[in-house]
Scaffold this motif. Structure first.
Motif, short mmCIF file in Angstrom:
data_model
loop_
_atom_site.label_atom_id
_atom_site.label_comp_id
_atom_site.label_asym_id
_atom_site.label_seq_id
_atom_site.Cartn_x
_atom_site.Cartn_y
_atom_site.Cartn_z
N TYR A 32 -74.66 -14.14 -41.60
CA TYR A 32 -76.25 -13.58 -42.13
C TYR A 32 -76.79 -13.17 -40.86
O TYR A 32 -76.64 -14.39 -40.17
CB TYR A 32 -77.24 -14.66 -43.35
N GLN A 33 -77.19 -12.17 -41.13
CA GLN A 33 -78.00 -12.46 -39.99
C GLN A 33 -79.54 -12.99 -40.21
O GLN A 33 -80.41 -12.95 -41.82
CB GLN A 33 -78.59 -10.62 -39.75
N VAL A 34 -80.56 -13.97 -39.19
CA VAL A 34 -81.60 -14.60 -39.51
C VAL A 34 -82.37 -14.46 -38.81
O VAL A 34 -81.96 -14.24 -37.82
CB VAL A 34 -80.77 -16.09 -40.59
N GLN A 35 -83.48 -14.80 -38.74
CA GLN A 35 -84.57 -14.81 -38.32
C GLN A 35 -84.99 -15.41 -37.39
O GLN A 35 -85.12 -15.77 -36.15
CB GLN A 35 -86.54 -13.88 -38.67
N ASP A 36 -85.14 -17.03 -38.23
CA ASP A 36 -85.13 -18.54 -37.53
C ASP A 36 -83.82 -19.65 -37.95
O ASP A 36 -83.89 -19.79 -39.05
CB ASP A 36 -86.10 -18.96 -38.28
N VAL A 37 -82.85 -19.40 -37.11
CA VAL A 37 -81.98 -20.71 -37.76
C VAL A 37 -82.07 -22.14 -37.74
O VAL A 37 -80.96 -22.35 -39.25
CB VAL A 37 -80.74 -20.78 -36.18
N SER A 38 -83.38 -22.47 -37.35
CA SER A 38 -83.47 -23.87 -38.15
C SER A 38 -83.87 -23.83 -38.98
O SER A 38 -83.38 -24.72 -40.01
CB SER A 38 -84.21 -24.42 -36.97
N ARG A 39 -84.95 -22.51 -39.92
CA ARG A 39 -85.52 -22.73 -40.85
C ARG A 39 -83.55 -22.29 -41.58
O ARG A 39 -83.98 -23.12 -43.11
CB ARG A 39 -85.90 -21.70 -41.55
N SER A 40 -82.95 -21.43 -41.68
CA SER A 40 -81.95 -21.37 -42.63
C SER A 40 -80.86 -22.24 -42.78
O SER A 40 -80.60 -22.92 -43.87
CB SER A 40 -80.99 -20.25 -41.83
N VAL A 41 -80.64 -23.42 -41.49
CA VAL A 41 -80.09 -24.26 -41.75
C VAL A 41 -80.46 -25.43 -42.76
O VAL A 41 -79.87 -25.94 -43.78
CB VAL A 41 -80.00 -25.06 -40.31
N ALA A 42 -82.40 -25.64 -42.72
CA ALA A 42 -82.53 -26.64 -43.43
C ALA A 42 -82.01 -26.02 -44.96
O ALA A 42 -82.42 -26.34 -45.71
CB ALA A 42 -84.13 -26.39 -43.09
N PHE A 43 -82.10 -24.62 -45.59
CA PHE A 43 -82.39 -24.10 -46.96
C PHE A 43 -81.16 -24.03 -47.63
O PHE A 43 -80.85 -24.68 -48.40
CB PHE A 43 -83.36 -22.95 -46.49
N TYR A 44 -80.27 -23.97 -46.39
CA TYR A 44 -79.39 -24.04 -46.78
C TYR A 44 -78.63 -25.78 -47.41
O TYR A 44 -77.09 -25.74 -47.97
CB TYR A 44 -77.73 -23.02 -46.05
N THR A 45 -78.80 -26.59 -45.83
CA THR A 45 -78.71 -27.89 -46.59
C THR A 45 -78.73 -28.49 -47.50
O THR A 45 -78.43 -28.89 -47.33
CB THR A 45 -78.43 -28.49 -44.58
N GLN A 46 -80.60 -28.16 -47.17
CA GLN A 46 -81.15 -29.07 -48.36
C GLN A 46 -81.36 -28.43 -49.95
O GLN A 46 -81.47 -29.51 -50.14
CB GLN A 46 -82.56 -29.55 -47.62
N GLN A 47 -81.34 -27.09 -49.60
CA GLN A 47 -81.85 -26.60 -51.15
C GLN A 47 -80.25 -26.78 -51.98
O GLN A 47 -79.99 -26.81 -52.89
CB GLN A 47 -82.75 -25.09 -51.07
N GLU A 90 -79.81 -6.21 -39.13
CA GLU A 90 -81.26 -7.17 -39.98
C GLU A 90 -80.65 -7.85 -41.27
O GLU A 90 -79.52 -7.62 -41.96
CB GLU A 90 -82.29 -6.33 -40.34
N PRO A 91 -81.21 -8.78 -41.30
CA PRO A 91 -81.27 -9.57 -42.55
C PRO A 91 -81.31 -9.05 -44.36
O PRO A 91 -82.24 -7.68 -43.79
CB PRO A 91 -82.02 -10.61 -42.96
N GLY A 92 -81.01 -8.51 -45.52
CA GLY A 92 -80.87 -8.28 -46.63
C GLY A 92 -79.67 -7.82 -46.91
O GLY A 92 -78.85 -7.93 -46.27
N GLY A 93 -80.00 -6.94 -47.95
CA GLY A 93 -79.00 -5.92 -48.24
C GLY A 93 -78.97 -6.33 -49.38
O GLY A 93 -79.97 -6.88 -50.28
N TRP A 94 -77.83 -6.12 -50.20
CA TRP A 94 -77.23 -6.44 -51.54
C TRP A 94 -76.09 -6.66 -50.91
O TRP A 94 -74.94 -7.01 -52.46
CB TRP A 94 -77.39 -4.99 -52.57
N ASN A 95 -75.03 -6.85 -50.45
CA ASN A 95 -73.91 -7.37 -50.32
C ASN A 95 -74.21 -9.12 -50.72
O ASN A 95 -75.73 -9.64 -50.30
CB ASN A 95 -72.45 -7.39 -49.37
#
Length: 148
Positions: A32-47, A90-95
Motif C-alpha cells: 500500500y502507498q501511504v503518506q506517513d509510514v509511522s501513522r500507518s503503522v500505528a493504525f494497523y498495529t493499534q486498530q 498514490e494511495p486509494g483506489g478500489w482494489n
C-alpha cells in the motif's frame, strides 16, 4: 477421429501440451502507498492488531497478521517511485485486502466508536457480510465475515 460411442473432452489439454512452469514462488504480501509510514503503522498495529515486522522510517514498514504481510511504502520508498512515463503511485483506489473477522456488526461498531472511517454501510450477500474501512491514507480494507 473418434469412434462411435467415444466421448471427447472439449478444451482438455492434449497430452503433448506441457503445463507452463511458474516462476512465482508464492504470495509475498500486498503493498500500500501511504503518506506517513509511522501513522500507518500505528493504525494497523493499534486498530487492527497487526504485528510490526520491520520499519525503516520514513520510507517503509512491514506489518503482518498470520501469514499475510502488508508493505507500507511512504513517499521516499523505492516501491513508491514514479513510473517511467511519469505516473505517480498514490494511495486509494478500489482494489483492497480482505480481512476475515468474526461478528462483523460488533467489530464495525467498535471501530466506528474509535473514529475510523468507513466507505459504506455493511453489505450482506450469499457469501457473507462485508464493509469497506479506510486506512489513514484512503487505502481500502474490506472486513469480511463469511456466511455460515
Amino acid at each position: 477421429m473418434n469412434q462411435p460411442g467415444e466421448e471427447t473432452s472439449v478444451g482438455a489439454p492434449d497430452s503433448s501440451e506441457k503445463e507452463p512452469q511458474s516462476f512465482v514462488l508464492g504470495l509475498w504480501g500486498v503493498r500500500y502507498q501511504v503518506q506517513d509510514v509511522s501513522r500507518s503503522v500505528a493504525f494497523y498495529t493499534q486498530q487492527l492488531g497487526f504485528k510490526l515486522d520491520q520499519k525503516n522510517l520514513p520510507a517503509f514498514a512491514q506489518v503482518s497478521i498470520g501469514n499475510f504481510k502488508l508493505i507500507l511504502s511512504g513517499p521516499g520508498a523505492s516501491g513508491s517511485r514514479p513510473m517511467p512515463d511519469g505516473r505517480k503511485q498514490e494511495p486509494g483506489g478500489w482494489n483492497r485486502v480482505i480481512l476475515q473477522v468474526a461478528d462483523l456488526p460488533a467489530r464495525t461498531e467498535a471501530l466506528k466508536k474509535a473514529g475510523l472511517h468507513f466507505r459504506n454501510q455493511m453489505e450482506v450477500g450469499p457469501g457473507g457480510k462485508q464493509i469497506q474501512l479506510e486506512d489513514p491514507d484512503g487505502n481500502p480494507i474490506e472486513l469480511f465475515e463469511p456466511a455460515r
